[in-house]
Scaffold this motif. Structure first.
Motif: not given
Length: 190
Positions: A57-84
């Motif tokens: 939705k916001y790809a164009d609006s994010l140009e030249n912005k500092i985009l802070v990723d604070m996610t933890n990409p957990l696999n919530f199905a197993t809670f035993d792995d990362l989803a990346v």
């Protein structure tokens, strides 16, 4: 004064809002509103599964912005792995999706309580670990937290996001298993 946009309205978003406002900045929390105007620093304080829709939705609006990723990409199905993939990170995938944004990884190794109180387990000062490839973006991110009561430590390039995400995953797993409280977590002593 910096205008900061935070996607999310939960505990993490509210704790960050308080810290940034304490540092003298203007903060807008964004939920599912249509067409929000984004500040110069944009923080993803949402589950990893919600990031795709925001970036679309916001790809164009994010140009030249500092985009802070604070996610933890957990696999919530197993809670035993990362989803990346093991040779990547959520932050790297986000940077690939929005190449004109200045992506940094931060806050994912902090619990909301340690951001709100500025202390880990009411003992150690809260340190925010930061990774990114854009030196100027990291400096601006760090400067924006001056006066917030939080300490920032630059851990290196965006490649370090993988370790930060593993670290965040371990901390969350310990908290969910009630081996540490959500008011605790890992602290850094220098």
């Amino acid at each position: 004064m910096t205008n900061i946009s935070i996607f999310g309205k939960g505990n993490m978003a509210q704790a960050l809002q308080a810290r940034y406002e304490e540092a003298g900045h203007t903060v807008t929390l964004i939920g599912h509103e249509a067409d929000a105007v984004l500040g110069s620093i944009v923080i993803l304080a949402v589950p990893y599964s919600a990031v795709e829709d925001i970036l679309e939705k916001y790809a164009d609006s994010l140009e030249n912005k500092i985009l802070v990723d604070m996610t933890n990409p957990l696999n919530f199905a197993t809670f035993d792995d990362l989803a990346v993939p093991s040779d990547s990170s959520a932050a790297a995938e986000i940077a690939e999706r929005v190449p004109k944004a200045k992506v940094v990884k931060a806050f994912n190794t902090n619990f909301a309580a340690s951001l709100a109180t500025k202390k880990v387990a009411d003992t150690a000062d809260t340190t925010v670990l930061l990774a990114g490839d854009d030196t100027a973006a990291k400096a601006e991110f760090t400067d924006a937290l001056t006066g917030s009561g939080l300490t920032v430590l630059d851990v290196g390039s965006l490649k370090r996001a993988r370790e930060l995400e593993s670290f965040g995953f371990l901390q969350l797993a310990l908290a969910v298993q009630e081996k540490i409280p959500f008011t605790g977590g890992f602290a850094l002593y220098k």
